[in-house]
Design an enzyme around this catalytic site. Structure first.
Site, mmCIF file in Angstrom:
data_model
loop_
_atom_site.group_PDB
_atom_site.id
_atom_site.type_symbol
_atom_site.label_atom_id
_atom_site.label_comp_id
_atom_site.label_asym_id
_atom_site.label_seq_id
_atom_site.Cartn_x
_atom_site.Cartn_y
_atom_site.Cartn_z
ATOM 1 N N CYS A 133 78.400 -85.001 0.480
ATOM 2 C CA CYS A 133 76.492 -84.211 -0.031
ATOM 3 C C CYS A 133 76.215 -83.534 0.814
ATOM 4 O O CYS A 133 75.459 -81.973 1.180
ATOM 5 C CB CYS A 133 75.725 -85.430 0.240
ATOM 6 S SG CYS A 133 75.488 -86.941 1.018
ATOM 7 N N TYR A 134 76.931 -82.817 2.509
ATOM 8 C CA TYR A 134 76.450 -82.608 3.474
ATOM 9 C C TYR A 134 77.773 -81.783 4.402
ATOM 10 O O TYR A 134 78.624 -82.236 5.448
ATOM 11 C CB TYR A 134 75.393 -82.404 4.979
ATOM 12 C CG TYR A 134 74.540 -83.006 4.216
ATOM 13 C CD1 TYR A 134 73.744 -82.246 3.920
ATOM 14 C CD2 TYR A 134 74.070 -84.392 4.728
ATOM 15 C CE1 TYR A 134 72.052 -82.067 4.145
ATOM 16 C CE2 TYR A 134 72.674 -84.646 3.852
ATOM 17 C CZ TYR A 134 71.473 -83.964 4.328
ATOM 18 O OH TYR A 134 70.753 -83.988 3.380
#
Lengths: 128, 502
Positions: free
Chosen positions: B130-131
């Site tokens: 996600c990051y």
């Protein structure tokens, strides 16, 4: 008043200050002295009215004489007037006026530099 | 007679409130009496401006593209705590720069932000689905942040110990430079202007009360960390928006040999609701008593040299053992006054309201020392008890033999009663042989000023002492000055390398 004497290596070995004291009879107070490989400096205190006489005699003897002025460099934007400098100065250069504003009597300074280390806001430096 | 908070706020709103500073209040009370002062005065403003190490700010930077969950963050090379979500950090005032050491730190980052200066952010991450991003470097201004909320865990000490140094060397502390042999006294706090000194029972100061913080309006969160109001050392936790603050009231500092701190201007307006509030604000510097503590003792419980009033401390000198010792303040009284006056103008102008606490602070609380389950080792436990000594009258040759046989570089010198009178090292012996041959006596070449430790001191004290005096061994002496062992730097080094590693 204070005079800042810079003395070259070859002149350094002679007892110049004693000589001037004996010649003139003026009582000179040596407040600080520093000698390194190439030259030395001495900070002396003497009565104001004797300045010309002493200065010219020392100059004749090969000493570079400067009147000590604005010894303490003060950054008023950094200073918050806490007073950390008041008690650590051996010469009592710093004090507060009745409104707790900082008063600097820089004519008393002997360039020890203690205040430079003690100031938490790096507002003080000493003229080199 | 009593007044309600609504009544006072109504007067503030219509510009008719009578506001005075805590410095003006004692004379007003003396002149009008408590009832008279209550009728006359609506709000008393307080102020303090001093080093408050326990300060910092939560910052939110917004998301980058591609996004990064910042695990470690540096702002101008000062690390901020990033273990909170993806793009938040807490920058603490005393954190020091990785490149500039103690001349620049978290406090300077805060001052720079408030002054409108650009800050460099660097961050790293391991990268996730996600990051995905792993590193980022960018320049930021305060206005680029979504939030910059100052939260200071412990500010505005009710009272603080004054300090002196009875040891024989200058100490560099968070209370400034302390000259040896009680050469000066250092203190902190604004005395009669201090917020908590004017409300010692926390009737008016508590959660939700608005305050002047760093030039802007903030709020009291509640009890400060380490708060100990039952013995007069209360603190408050405060919060405010960094965007409202000004470098006039928020100043970074760097204490030589100690580190970084933040000077915070802080003031609390106190509504005069009843006679008790008036009485508390009538406090004078003469009434505010603190202790002068000897920082020459490097332990938690330091000896109290005497008690002293703020009036004496502010006078510039205090008598200790019949001698006048000069004082230095670490906090600024002129700036504390400026805070109280600025706050007074704000209340008079109707732009600063007063409020009562939504939750009271526990005044019975007393902070206690840390629970330590593992005692720090004492000198006794690691010293070398089989110490070789020599007497003053023995020859240098004997000393040389003992040094060789004992495989040591230090020989404590004792007198006939076994008391320590000096020390000689292999260096002293070599030097004397070169100078005058080996015919000399130990007493002629020994150093008479010996730095020692006692067996019950913590090993950390010995480590500090070896470093301060730049020596490599310390004789251990009992209370009668008998040599009972020796501690050398190598043993200490081994202990420390085993004991704690980050």
């Amino acid at each position: 008043m204070k005079l800042f004497l810079t003395i070259q290596r070859d002149v350094l070995k002679r007892p110049l200050i004693s000589q001037v004291v004996l010649e003139t009879g003026v009582l000179i107070n040596v407040e600080r002295a520093h000698i390194d490989a190439n030259e030395g400096w001495v900070l002396i205190d003497l009565p104001e009215k004797e300045e010309t006489r002493i200065s010219s005699r020392l100059t004749e003897l090969g000493v570079e004489v400067k009147k000590l002025e604005n010894a303490v460099l003060y950054d008023e934007h950094e200073c918050v007037e806490c007073g950390a400098c008041l008690s650590i100065c051996p010469q009592e250069v710093f004090s507060f006026d009745a409104d707790y504003h900082l008063v600097i009597k820089e004519e008393r300074c002997v360039l020890c530099g203690q205040c430079v280390c003690a100031c938490p806001h790096q507002a003080l430096s000493i003229r080199q | 007679m009593t007044k309600s908070i609504e009544e006072i706020n109504l007067k503030i709103r219509d510009g008719s409130a009578v506001v005075v500073t805590a410095e003006e209040m004692p004379d007003i009370v003396s002149e009008l009496g408590e009832e008279g002062a209550l009728r006359e005065v609506d709000v008393v403003t307080t102020g303090t401006f001093g080093a408050m190490c326990s300060s910092g700010a939560f910052l939110n930077f917004g998301h980058a593209d591609p996004p990064i969950r910042m695990e470690r963050i540096w702002l101008n090379n000062v690390e901020a705590y990033a273990g909170i979500a993806a793009v938040d950090a807490y920058i603490g005032a005393t954190q020091e720069s990785t490149t500039e050491g103690s001349t620049y730190g978290g406090a300077h980052v805060l001052e720079d932000l408030v002054s409108g200066k650009q800050i460099e952010l660097r961050a790293i991450s391991k990268g996730t689905d996600c990051y995905p991003r792993r590193t980022i470097t960018t320049e930021l201004l305060l206005e680029d942040l979504n939030q910059a909320v100052m939260v200071n865990p412990r500010n505005a000490y009710q009272c603080y110990n004054a300090v002196i140094n009875r040891s024989d060397r200058t100490l560099n502390t968070y209370m400034g430079m302390l000259l040896s042999n009680q050469g000066n006294i250092s203190y902190s706090g604004a005395g009669l202007l201090s917020p908590l000194a004017n409300d010692p029972h926390f009737n008016l100061i508590g959660s939700g009360v608005p305050l002047f913080l760093g030039g802007g309006e903030g709020v009291i969160v509640g009890e400060g960390t380490q708060s100990s109001p039952s013995n007069g050392f209360g603190t408050v936790m405060v919060s405010g928006d960094l965007n409202s603050m000004s470098p006039d009231y928020l100043r970074a500092a760097s204490f030589t040999g100690y580190g970084v701190s933040l000077y915070v201007g802080l003031g609390i307006p106190l509504p005069m609701l009843n006679v008790e509030a008036v009485r508390n604000c009538a406090v004078r510097d003469e009434d505010l008593i603190t202790s002068i503590v000897d920082y020459g003792t490097p332990r938690r419980d330091r000896p109290v040299v005497r008690t002293v009033s703020y009036a004496e401390l502010k006078s510039g000198q205090v008598e200790i053992d019949g001698e006048m010792v000069r004082t230095s303040s670490m906090s600024s009284y002129s700036r504390a006054r400026k805070v109280a006056h600025e706050l007074k103008s704000l209340v008079e102008a109707g732009s600063f309201m007063v409020a009562l606490p939504t939750r009271r602070i526990d005044t019975g609380k007393r902070s206690h020392p840390m629970r330590e389950t593992r005692q720090t080792p004492r000198i006794r436990e690691i010293m070398n008890a089989g110490v070789t000594t020599i007497t003053e009258d023995e020859s240098v040759k004997t000393a040389a033999r003992k040094l060789l046989r004992g495989e040591t570089n230090h020989l404590p010198v004792i007198d006939a009663e076994g008391k320590l009178v000096g020390i000689i090292t292999t260096y002293d012996v070599s030097k004397s042989v070169l100078l005058k041959g080996e015919s000399m006596k130990v007493s002629e070449i020994m150093s008479k000023k010996v730095v020692v430790v006692s067996p019950d001191e913590p090993v950390d004290v010995a480590a500090q002492r070896l470093e301060q005096y730049n020596i490599s061994a310390l004789p251990v002496v009992d209370s009668d000055h008998h040599v009972i062992g020796i501690l050398n730097a190598v043993d200490l080094g081994k202990l420390f390398s085993k004991r704690w590693q980050p």
